[in-house]
Design a protein around this motif. Structure first.
Motif, PDB file in Angstrom:
ATOM      1  N   GLY A   5       0.613  -1.252  -0.082  1.00 15.63           N
ATOM      2  CA  GLY A   5      -0.025  -0.150   0.113  1.00 15.63           C
ATOM      3  C   GLY A   5       0.587   1.330   0.128  1.00 15.63           C
ATOM      4  O   GLY A   5       0.117   2.318  -0.280  1.00 15.63           O
ATOM      5  N   GLY A   6       2.071   1.340   0.453  1.00 12.27           N
ATOM      6  CA  GLY A   6       2.828   2.484   0.506  1.00 12.27           C
ATOM      7  C   GLY A   6       3.225   3.443  -0.556  1.00 12.27           C
ATOM      8  O   GLY A   6       3.724   4.404  -0.513  1.00 12.27           O
ATOM      9  N   THR A   7       2.921   2.683  -1.742  1.00 16.33           N
ATOM     10  CA  THR A   7       3.579   3.481  -3.111  1.00 16.33           C
ATOM     11  C   THR A   7       2.179   4.387  -3.763  1.00 16.33           C
ATOM     12  O   THR A   7       2.622   5.384  -3.784  1.00 16.33           O
ATOM     13  N   THR A   8       1.008   3.884  -3.602  1.00 14.94           N
ATOM     14  CA  THR A   8      -0.020   4.572  -4.198  1.00 14.94           C
ATOM     15  C   THR A   8      -1.093   4.768  -3.443  1.00 14.94           C
ATOM     16  O   THR A   8      -1.932   5.460  -3.539  1.00 14.94           O
ATOM     17  N   GLY A   9      -1.147   4.186  -1.853  1.00 15.94           N
ATOM     18  CA  GLY A   9      -2.233   4.302  -1.143  1.00 15.94           C
ATOM     19  C   GLY A   9      -3.269   3.077  -1.299  1.00 15.94           C
ATOM     20  O   GLY A   9      -4.157   3.372  -0.777  1.00 15.94           O
ATOM     21  N   TYR A  10      -3.007   2.349  -2.447  1.00 18.94           N
ATOM     22  CA  TYR A  10      -3.827   1.224  -2.323  1.00 18.94           C
ATOM     23  C   TYR A  10      -5.176   1.429  -2.541  1.00 18.94           C
ATOM     24  O   TYR A  10      -5.925   0.927  -1.798  1.00 18.94           O
ATOM     25  N   ALA A  11      -5.571   2.186  -3.626  1.00 16.06           N
ATOM     26  CA  ALA A  11      -6.996   2.394  -3.927  1.00 16.06           C
ATOM     27  C   ALA A  11      -7.588   0.992  -3.903  1.00 16.06           C
ATOM     28  O   ALA A  11      -8.863   0.578  -3.564  1.00 16.06           O
ATOM     29  N   ILE A  12      -7.113   0.259  -5.150  1.00 13.39           N
ATOM     30  CA  ILE A  12      -7.776  -1.194  -5.467  1.00 13.39           C
ATOM     31  C   ILE A  12      -9.175  -1.197  -5.556  1.00 13.39           C
ATOM     32  O   ILE A  12      -9.702  -2.330  -5.486  1.00 13.39           O
ATOM     33  N   ASN A  13      -9.647  -0.084  -5.804  1.00 19.00           N
ATOM     34  CA  ASN A  13     -11.390   0.047  -5.817  1.00 19.00           C
ATOM     35  C   ASN A  13     -11.506   1.256  -6.624  1.00 19.00           C
ATOM     36  O   ASN A  13     -11.500   2.533  -6.040  1.00 19.00           O
TER      37      ASN A  13
END
Length: 234
Positions: A177-185
């Motif tokens: 999660g630390g690269t983009t903030g893990y939207a994954i949605n």
């Protein structure tokens, strides 16, 4: 109609709790200020787990267009319901973000950092590199959808499945999660970003629409590939 309401309310709760934990950590003068990534990752995992418990037996608890579209691609969800589910998810995410703003309004007013305010609503990359950012969101969502479908092959006691789904979200947040903030949605990012753009947030700054396509397009692509690979293997 039942599926629409369930997806809307479930996504709304997800965003209230998920964006809520970010607000609790990054905004000024909260009791959890600067409590860190572990708190954010754990909060987001629980934010997914709770509405899955509530609505899993009603709508399937997608709360994510990447899941909905991925399942439709492999024939596990009817294409005729895809638009209805995505509309419900987007509305729920938008409403949830508004509620977070209302809840934390004094702390938004006390916070000068414009990027911190935006971070409550939507994702921003740690290092802005569009290709790398796309890859990160693609891989994170690929793992999410592949894992959610894959754990369905394991027999579980009644009520355990939502906890496992929350564990998948937690693992992705802690490890990737630390690269983009893990939207994954897509709607988790887009709905609150629209809310940020519309709401009268004090000194809020830009909604960063130049980046907004990445957390929408990459998760959809990753979800489709994750679902297709699952179908190919199993």
């Amino acid at each position: 109609m039942e599926g629409f309401v369930s997806e809307m309310l479930g996504t709304m709760i997800l965003i209230i709790l998920g964006d809520g934990v970010v607000a609790n950590v990054v905004l000024k003068k909260t009791k959890a200020e600067n409590s860190g990534w572990m708190v954010i990752s754990t909060g987001w995992a629980l934010a997914v787990t709770i509405p899955v418990f509530i609505f899993g037996n009603i709508s399937g608890a997608h709360f994510n267009p990447a899941v909905t579209i991925g399942m439709a691609f492999i024939g596990s969800f009817p294409w005729s319901n895809v638009g209805i589910y995505i509309a419900a998810q987007l509305i729920g995410a938008f409403l949830g973000a508004i509620i977070v703003w209302i809840y934390y309004r004094p702390h938004f007013n006390a916070t000068e950092d414009k990027e911190a305010k935006l971070a409550v609503f939507c994702t921003q990359p740690a290092i802005r590199d569009i290709y790398s950012n796309f890859i990160c969101e693609f891989i994170g969502t690929f793992i999410l959808v592949f894992a959610i479908l894959g754990v369905g092959n394991t027999k579980m006691i009644n009520g355990l499945s939502p906890i496992v789904v929350g564990g998948i979200i937690w693992a992705i947040g802690l490890t990737l999660g630390g690269t983009t903030g893990y939207a994954i949605n897509p709607v988790r990012d887009l709905g609150p970003r629209i809310a940020h753009y519309i709401l009268p947030i004090k000194d809020k700054g830009s909604s960063d629409w130049k980046y907004a396509l990445i957390p929408v397009a990459a998760p959809i692509c990753g979800g489709i590939v994750g679902a297709l690979l699952y179908k190919l293997i199993f």
